[in-house]
Design an enzyme around this catalytic site. Structure first.
Site, short mmCIF file in Angstrom:
data_model
loop_
_atom_site.label_atom_id
_atom_site.label_comp_id
_atom_site.label_asym_id
_atom_site.label_seq_id
_atom_site.Cartn_x
_atom_site.Cartn_y
_atom_site.Cartn_z
N HIS A 136 0.84 -1.19 0.00
CA HIS A 136 0.00 0.00 0.00
C HIS A 136 0.87 1.24 0.00
CE1 HIS A 136 -3.11 2.88 1.07
NE2 HIS A 136 -3.94 1.98 0.58
N ASP B 105 -7.82 -5.65 0.09
CA ASP B 105 -8.30 -6.60 -0.92
C ASP B 105 -7.92 -8.05 -0.63
OD1 ASP B 105 -9.49 -4.62 -2.59
OD2 ASP B 105 -7.49 -4.05 -3.26
N1 CMC Z 1 4.08 -7.67 -4.89
C1 CMC Z 1 5.41 -7.61 -5.17
N2 CMC Z 1 6.15 -6.52 -5.04
C2 CMC Z 1 5.53 -5.39 -4.65
C3 CMC Z 1 4.16 -5.37 -4.35
C4 CMC Z 1 3.42 -6.56 -4.50
N3 CMC Z 1 2.12 -6.61 -4.23
N4 CMC Z 1 3.81 -4.12 -4.00
C5 CMC Z 1 4.93 -3.38 -4.06
N5 CMC Z 1 5.98 -4.14 -4.44
C6 CMC Z 1 7.38 -3.72 -4.56
C7 CMC Z 1 7.59 -2.89 -5.79
O1 CMC Z 1 7.90 -3.69 -6.91
C8 CMC Z 1 8.73 -2.00 -5.36
O2 CMC Z 1 9.91 -2.76 -5.38
P1 CMC Z 1 11.33 -2.07 -5.74
O3 CMC Z 1 11.55 -1.05 -4.65
O4 CMC Z 1 12.31 -3.18 -5.76
O5 CMC Z 1 11.15 -1.43 -7.09
C9 CMC Z 1 8.42 -1.73 -3.89
O6 CMC Z 1 7.66 -2.87 -3.46
C10 CMC Z 1 7.65 -0.47 -3.65
O7 CMC Z 1 6.41 -0.55 -4.34
P2 CMC Z 1 5.80 0.57 -5.25
O8 CMC Z 1 5.28 -0.04 -6.50
O9 CMC Z 1 6.70 1.75 -5.36
O10 CMC Z 1 4.57 1.00 -4.34
P3 CMC Z 1 3.38 1.97 -4.75
O11 CMC Z 1 3.08 2.76 -3.54
O12 CMC Z 1 3.69 2.71 -5.99
O13 CMC Z 1 2.19 0.96 -5.10
C11 CMC Z 1 0.45 -0.63 -4.80
C12 CMC Z 1 1.24 0.55 -4.19
C13 CMC Z 1 -0.72 -0.93 -3.89
C14 CMC Z 1 -0.07 -0.22 -6.18
C15 CMC Z 1 1.40 -1.86 -4.92
O14 CMC Z 1 1.81 -2.26 -3.63
C16 CMC Z 1 0.75 -3.02 -5.66
O15 CMC Z 1 0.83 -3.06 -6.89
N6 CMC Z 1 0.11 -4.00 -4.94
C17 CMC Z 1 -0.58 -5.10 -5.60
C18 CMC Z 1 -1.96 -4.64 -6.08
C19 CMC Z 1 -2.91 -4.39 -4.92
O16 CMC Z 1 -3.06 -5.20 -4.03
N7 CMC Z 1 -3.60 -3.23 -4.98
C20 CMC Z 1 -4.61 -2.86 -3.96
C21 CMC Z 1 -4.17 -1.66 -3.16
S1 CMC Z 1 -5.12 -1.35 -1.67
C22 CMC Z 1 -6.72 -0.97 -2.04
C23 CMC Z 1 -7.02 -0.45 -3.38
O17 CMC Z 1 -6.61 0.66 -3.76
O18 CMC Z 1 -7.71 -1.14 -4.10
#
Ligand code: CMC
Length: 392
Positions: free
Chosen positions: A270, A327
């Site tokens: 998140h 989720d």
């Molecule tokens: N699985 C694997 N790696 C992850 C995940 C994940 N679910 N989430 C983040 N990371 C990694 C990401 O690849 C990055 O790694 P690195 O630093 O090596 O490049 C690091 O963790 C930081 O992540 P980020 O992508 O910069 O984080 P963000 O704040 O931009 O994205 C997020 C947040 C929720 C989109 C992301 O965590 C994600 O894609 N999660 C999976 C989809 C998900 O469950 N979404 C629901 C969110 S909560 C409620 C909603 O909005 O629906």
């Protein structure tokens, strides 16, 4: 002009001032209008939570009853909207139907150009909440070829949704108190979450002066994506893949860790919560209780627990501070209730509608509101020469 600061994905940009929802991501705190989410989830109905978000305080009995009447009176879709349903192919994604239908409401309802939803806000807000439910249930009913069921005055919002989904001619569906409570809690927990992607979209569109239906329809589309609301479908698809292929949760985790795979652990991570998501804690517990009360087991719940444990013990997730989000367990509850997987994100949208409406109101009632207009850091060519077509 001047120097533009890049803030990729707006991670550190306060895009607005808002008095609706407070989040402390480090401490795992979520409050609507100052009230802790734990209290609302256990004690408040979805409709009174909606009133809290939209109007700023929990309703007294008179306000509750007035809004309830508005919801009932505005639940029916204009009969011409049936034609829109008929136009969609049977394979249409329910989120595409929802966003199109929400946008279409306005074209059928507001005949008098003077009567904007800004002037008749309370009725329009209740109408939109009631109609998202009607659209969701009606699109399901038309998909499975059954007649639509009308809402009943004696049922609350969550019970009515279940009634409209699962009643068949001459046999009304009666939700057990446990099922109704679980769905109500699901909706309360999804009702608002400050500047997430879809809510910021609603505010963005509203800031141009667009109407509430157009603004919320844009929010539905933003929610659809797999990184946002679409993740609740993604989680169940992932758990099902683990079950059917027999891959060990640890091996699945290893696949996720290999960035080349392009696979993310759905329902994890998140932008704001860095230690835990309070909604996930409540839902995990609620999923356990609901399955117990229904005397059912779900192999996907066991897999979810295993995946969670394996991920939490893994340095990849620990070092990036990735935890289960809202989720991760919500789909287990929706599955137990009998909601089809392709409607999970629609359920999120029904829950988020009061939040979108509250944010629309905050933008549209602010006389000093400026249009949202972020800047960019330009990375293209500085100056290019125009070439005649024969030389391109
Ligand atoms: N699985 C694997 N790696 C992850 C995940 C994940 N679910 N989430 C983040 N990371 C990694 C990401 O690849 C990055 O790694 P690195 O630093 O090596 O490049 C690091 O963790 C930081 O992540 P980020 O992508 O910069 O984080 P963000 O704040 O931009 O994205 C997020 C947040 C929720 C989109 C992301 O965590 C994600 O894609 N999660 C999976 C989809 C998900 O469950 N979404 C629901 C969110 S909560 C409620 C909603 O909005 O629906």
């Amino acid at each position: 002009t001047g120097l533009i600061t890049l803030d990729d994905g707006y991670a550190n940009t306060g895009s607005c001032q808002s008095a609706i929802t407070f989040i402390d991501g480090e401490a795992g705190i979520l409050r609507y209008r100052g009230i802790p989410i734990e209290d609302l989830a256990e004690r408040s109905s979805f409709v009174e939570t909606a009133q809290l978000l939209i109007f700023g305080r929990l309703p007294n009995e008179a306000q509750r009853s007035e809004f309830r009447t508005l919801l009932t009176e505005n639940a029916a879709l204009h009969r011409d909207m049936r034609k829109h349903f008929d136009g969609f192919p049977v394979t249409a994604h329910p989120m595409a139907i929802l966003s199109a239908m929400v946008n279409a409401i306005q074209t059928h309802e507001v005949r008098d150009e003077e009567a904007t939803d800004r002037q008749h806000f309370k009725q329009a807000a209740a109408g939109l909440m009631a109609k998202t439910r009607t659209i969701a249930a009606a699109s399901y009913k038309s998909h499975i070829g059954q007649p639509i069921a009308y809402p009943r005055y004696d049922l609350n919002y969550a019970e009515n949704f279940l009634h409209m989904m699962f009643s068949v001619p001459y046999r009304d569906y009666e939700a057990t108190p446990e099922v109704a409570h679980a769905l109500n809690m699901f909706l309360v927990l999804h009702a608002d979450h400050e500047q997430n992607c879809s809510t910021s979209t609603v505010r963005m569109v509203a800031s141009s002066g667009a109407n509430m239906f157009a603004s919320v329809s844009a929010g539905v589309n933003a929610l659809w994506g797999p990184l946002h609301g679409g993740a609740n479908m993604g989680v169940i698809e992932m758990l099902d893949e683990i079950r059917t292929t027999g891959i060990k949760p640890q091996d699945y985790i290893n696949r996720v860790k290999d960035k080349k795979s392009g696979v993310k652990l759905m329902g994890f991570g998140h932008r704001v919560y860095r230690n835990f998501d309070p909604r996930a804690r409540i839902l995990k517990d609620a999923a356990d209780k609901l399955l117990d009360a229904m005397h059912i087991t779900d192999p996907l719940l066991d897999i979810a627990r295993e995946v969670e444990q394996a991920a939490l013990a893994d340095d990849y997730f620990a070092s990036r501070r990735l935890y289960p989000n809202v989720d991760f367990y919500s789909g287990i509850i929706l599955r137990a209730i009998g909601i089809p997987v392709d409607m999970f994100t629609v359920m999120f949208a029904i829950g988020r509608t009061p939040g979108w409406i509250a944010h629309f109101r905050e933008v549209s009632e602010n006389p000093a509101q400026r249009i949202y207009r972020p800047r960019q850091v330009y990375t293209g060519a500085q100056l290019s020469e125009w070439q005649p077509r024969s030389e391109r």
